[in-house]
Design a protein around this motif. Structure first.
Motif, mmCIF file in Angstrom:
data_model
loop_
_atom_site.group_PDB
_atom_site.id
_atom_site.type_symbol
_atom_site.label_atom_id
_atom_site.label_comp_id
_atom_site.label_asym_id
_atom_site.label_seq_id
_atom_site.Cartn_x
_atom_site.Cartn_y
_atom_site.Cartn_z
ATOM 1 N N UNK A 14 38.958 23.692 32.199
ATOM 2 C CA UNK A 14 40.220 23.241 31.576
ATOM 3 C C UNK A 14 40.368 23.719 30.138
ATOM 4 N N UNK A 15 39.554 24.734 29.751
ATOM 5 C CA UNK A 15 39.593 25.153 28.345
ATOM 6 C C UNK A 15 40.988 25.666 27.985
ATOM 7 N N UNK A 16 41.532 25.225 26.858
ATOM 8 C CA UNK A 16 42.918 25.614 26.498
ATOM 9 C C UNK A 16 43.059 27.081 26.069
ATOM 10 N N UNK A 17 41.952 27.768 25.800
ATOM 11 C CA UNK A 17 42.040 29.147 25.303
ATOM 12 C C UNK A 17 42.269 30.096 26.492
ATOM 13 N N UNK A 18 43.400 30.826 26.467
ATOM 14 C CA UNK A 18 43.728 31.696 27.607
ATOM 15 C C UNK A 18 42.712 32.810 27.787
ATOM 16 N N UNK A 19 41.982 33.134 26.716
ATOM 17 C CA UNK A 19 40.945 34.168 26.857
ATOM 18 C C UNK A 19 39.783 33.652 27.693
ATOM 19 N N UNK A 20 39.459 32.394 27.537
ATOM 20 C CA UNK A 20 38.416 31.783 28.368
ATOM 21 C C UNK A 20 38.873 31.786 29.818
ATOM 22 N N UNK A 21 40.107 31.441 30.033
ATOM 23 C CA UNK A 21 40.639 31.414 31.409
ATOM 24 C C UNK A 21 40.685 32.824 31.997
ATOM 25 N N UNK A 22 40.912 33.815 31.162
ATOM 26 C CA UNK A 22 40.914 35.205 31.645
ATOM 27 C C UNK A 22 39.545 35.608 32.147
ATOM 28 N N UNK A 23 38.515 35.182 31.428
ATOM 29 C CA UNK A 23 37.149 35.503 31.861
ATOM 30 C C UNK A 23 36.817 34.764 33.163
ATOM 31 N N UNK A 24 37.241 33.507 33.243
ATOM 32 C CA UNK A 24 36.991 32.754 34.480
ATOM 33 C C UNK A 24 37.701 33.387 35.669
ATOM 34 N N UNK A 25 38.915 33.916 35.417
ATOM 35 C CA UNK A 25 39.656 34.593 36.502
ATOM 36 C C UNK A 25 38.927 35.881 36.902
ATOM 37 N N UNK A 26 38.280 36.508 35.918
ATOM 38 C CA UNK A 26 37.501 37.722 36.232
ATOM 39 C C UNK A 26 36.347 37.371 37.172
ATOM 40 N N UNK A 27 35.679 36.251 36.888
ATOM 41 C CA UNK A 27 34.543 35.846 37.735
ATOM 42 C C UNK A 27 35.028 35.553 39.154
ATOM 43 N N UNK A 28 36.159 34.880 39.248
ATOM 44 C CA UNK A 28 36.721 34.617 40.594
ATOM 45 C C UNK A 28 37.019 35.930 41.306
ATOM 46 N N UNK A 29 37.597 36.887 40.579
ATOM 47 C CA UNK A 29 37.954 38.179 41.194
ATOM 48 C C UNK A 29 36.708 38.920 41.658
ATOM 49 N N UNK A 30 35.656 38.904 40.835
ATOM 50 C CA UNK A 30 34.468 39.717 41.140
ATOM 51 C C UNK A 30 33.551 39.085 42.189
ATOM 52 N N UNK A 31 33.715 37.794 42.415
ATOM 53 C CA UNK A 31 32.848 37.120 43.394
ATOM 54 C C UNK A 31 33.137 37.679 44.788
ATOM 55 N N UNK A 32 32.097 38.269 45.403
ATOM 56 C CA UNK A 32 32.254 38.870 46.737
ATOM 57 C C UNK A 32 33.297 39.973 46.750
ATOM 58 N N UNK A 33 33.480 40.690 45.623
ATOM 59 C CA UNK A 33 34.468 41.771 45.596
ATOM 60 C C UNK A 33 33.962 42.951 46.430
#
Ligand SMILES: O=C(O)[C@H](O)[C@@H](O)[C@H](O)[C@H](O)COP(=O)(O)O
Length: 482
Positions: free
Chosen positions: A437-456
């Motif tokens: 729930x971190x308010x910093x969109x850069x943190x959320x961008x990194x988390x979205x990267x991890x979701x994308x790369x998982x089992x890519x």
């Protein structure tokens, strides 16, 4: 300089204890020095602390005629506006002190008016007042902290974080209303003998953990709020929940991760010890210097990180390198020097001024004939490179707006080949990446990267946490599958 963390059962007790601590500290300091200078803070806990001071019988033990009250920040609103920190502090404490506290000892930041139409004018006026009072080192700077780790009005990613050489700064586009504010700079805060950060509630827990673990100040400004003699964190149990350490009441720093300044100091010293392996020649030093004097934010890679990129590029035999995020060209130069004869480097930069500084430095360094600096939004440039049928890149370094990482990684699949390597910087962010729930969109961008790369299906990836002169962070290493 010491760092202590004291834990209280809840916000009410925290405010009462902070008030008692402030009062006895004032009495102690006055026993051997006067006047005493205290910078107040806005925010829930900050104001509750002032109200507790007013309600305490100990307040009459303080010689208020020898106390000067300042502010760490102010919301740039008209005089008397109920949202001004000054208005709230007067209601909570100053009015109750009456004549015991001379009016001339209360140094409010200017309100919006015809004479003071902008926060810049107010910031300049406050700097003048500080100078007129002899630029006192604050005995205590009291700071509340927001869920994003801001203190005073120094917010993550804002340029006010990098202002040096002056005690005050105007703030626009504050993510916490109102948008316009005036704030002390880190220069002024770090000149204080003691900095006390007060934080209560689970919504502050991630920021408390990030700050205490040494997050980069760009992500967690509270991590940079350090006093010359003491840094004191006054928190409630709820605000310690992300520390992973069962916080006993009145816990001292020993129960918490290595204190920011001690850890950062150790990391810095270890980097310095190994610096013999990373000699910087004049061109590299001048490139860093040009970025600093050009006013570019101090977020370039450290020398050892630059050399890691250099060695990685050589190890993979990269003939074509792409960099997303040129900044002042420091990492660009490390990468360009890894190229074999005939190799080329393309680097993308959205800010024309940054690009100008980089081109000057890269030209000075003599690598401009095989480096292309393309100015504009990286996503647009990447689309153009794809539509132009650009030859695949062997190595890509992604060091730009983190919120766009997933899009960049999708685009890069059209610009790389099996075996190409992609490096993404700043993916740990002091541990903030843990916070869904971190308010910093850069943190959320990194988390979205991890979701994308998982089992890519086409990227194979890992992440390495790093500590060093740049604080606690990390980098992702990707390889395009065969
Ligand atoms: O002007 C302000 O808003 C404050 O100076 C600000 O830095 C505040 O201290 C924090 O945002 C914490 O506020 P809370 O304690 O209300 O969360």
């Amino acid at each position: 300089m010491t760092r202590d963390v004291v834990v209280h059962p809840d916000a009410r007790v925290l405010a009462a204890a902070a008030a008692a601590r402030l009062l006895t500290h004032l009495v102690d300091v006055q026993s051997h020095r006067s006047p005493v200078h205290v910078a107040l803070t806005g925010g829930t806990v900050g104001i509750a602390t002032l109200a507790a001071v007013a309600a305490s019988p100990v307040r009459d033990a303080v010689d208020w005629s020898g106390v000067h009250l300042w502010w760490g920040d102010e919301r740039f609103l008209p005089d008397g506006d109920p949202d001004r920190n000054e208005t709230q502090a007067r209601a909570a404490l100053i009015d109750a002190l009456g004549d015991a506290l001379p009016a001339q000892n209360v140094h409010a930041m200017a309100a919006r008016s015809e004479e003071v139409p902008t926060p810049e004018v107010a910031a300049e006026a406050y700097a003048t007042t500080l100078a007129e009072q002899g630029s006192p080192a604050f005995d205590v700077v009291l700071l509340g902290m927001g869920p994003d780790g801001h203190v005073a009005s120094l917010f993550p990613g804002h340029e006010a974080l990098t202002v040096t050489g002056r005690p005050t700064v105007a703030v626009h586009d504050s993510p916490k209303p109102p948008p316009e504010r005036v704030s002390l700079t880190y220069d002024a805060i770090r000149g204080a003998r003691e900095v006390w950060v007060v934080a209560a509630g689970t919504e502050k827990a991630q920021a408390v953990a990030s700050a205490l673990r040494g997050a980069p100040v760009d992500t967690t400004p509270a991590a940079g709020a350090l006093g010359t003699e003491r840094t004191l964190w006054l928190v409630d149990v709820a605000a310690t929940q992300a520390l992973g350490t069962p916080a006993a009441l009145s816990t001292t720093a020993a129960a918490f991760p290595a204190p920011v300044q001690e850890a950062a100091g150790l990391w810095q010293r270890v980097d310095e010890y190994f610096s013999a392996l990373v000699p910087e020649d004049l061109a590299l030093v001048e490139t860093r210097h040009a970025a600093a004097t050009g006013g570019l934010p101090d977020i370039a890679v450290a020398p050892n990180q630059g050399k890691l990129l250099h060695l990685l590029a050589q190890a993979v035999g990269a003939r074509r390198i792409l960099e997303i995020g040129t900044l002042g060209g420091y990492s660009t130069l490390w990468l360009a020097r890894a190229l074999p004869s005939g190799g080329t480097l393309t680097t993308l930069e959205i800010d024309p001024e940054h690009a100008r500084v980089a081109v000057d430095s890269l030209t000075q360094a003599g690598v401009d004939d095989h480096v292309d600096v393309l100015v504009g939004p990286a996503a647009d440039t990447l689309d153009r490179l794809v539509s132009d049928g650009t030859e695949p890149f062997d190595l890509v370094f992604v060091d730009a707006d983190k919120q766009s990482i997933p899009r960049y990684l999708e685009q890069l699949l059209e610009l790389t080949r099996p075996g190409s390597v992609v490096v993404v910087d700043n993916v740990v962010r002091g541990g903030a990446v843990l916070d869904a729930d971190h308010p910093d969109e850069r943190v959320q961008g990194v988390r979205a990267m991890v979701d994308l790369l998982t089992d890519h299906p086409r990227y194979d990836a890992t992440v390495l946490q790093t500590v060093g002169a740049k604080g606690y962070d990390g980098l992702a290493l990707l390889r395009v599958r065969d």
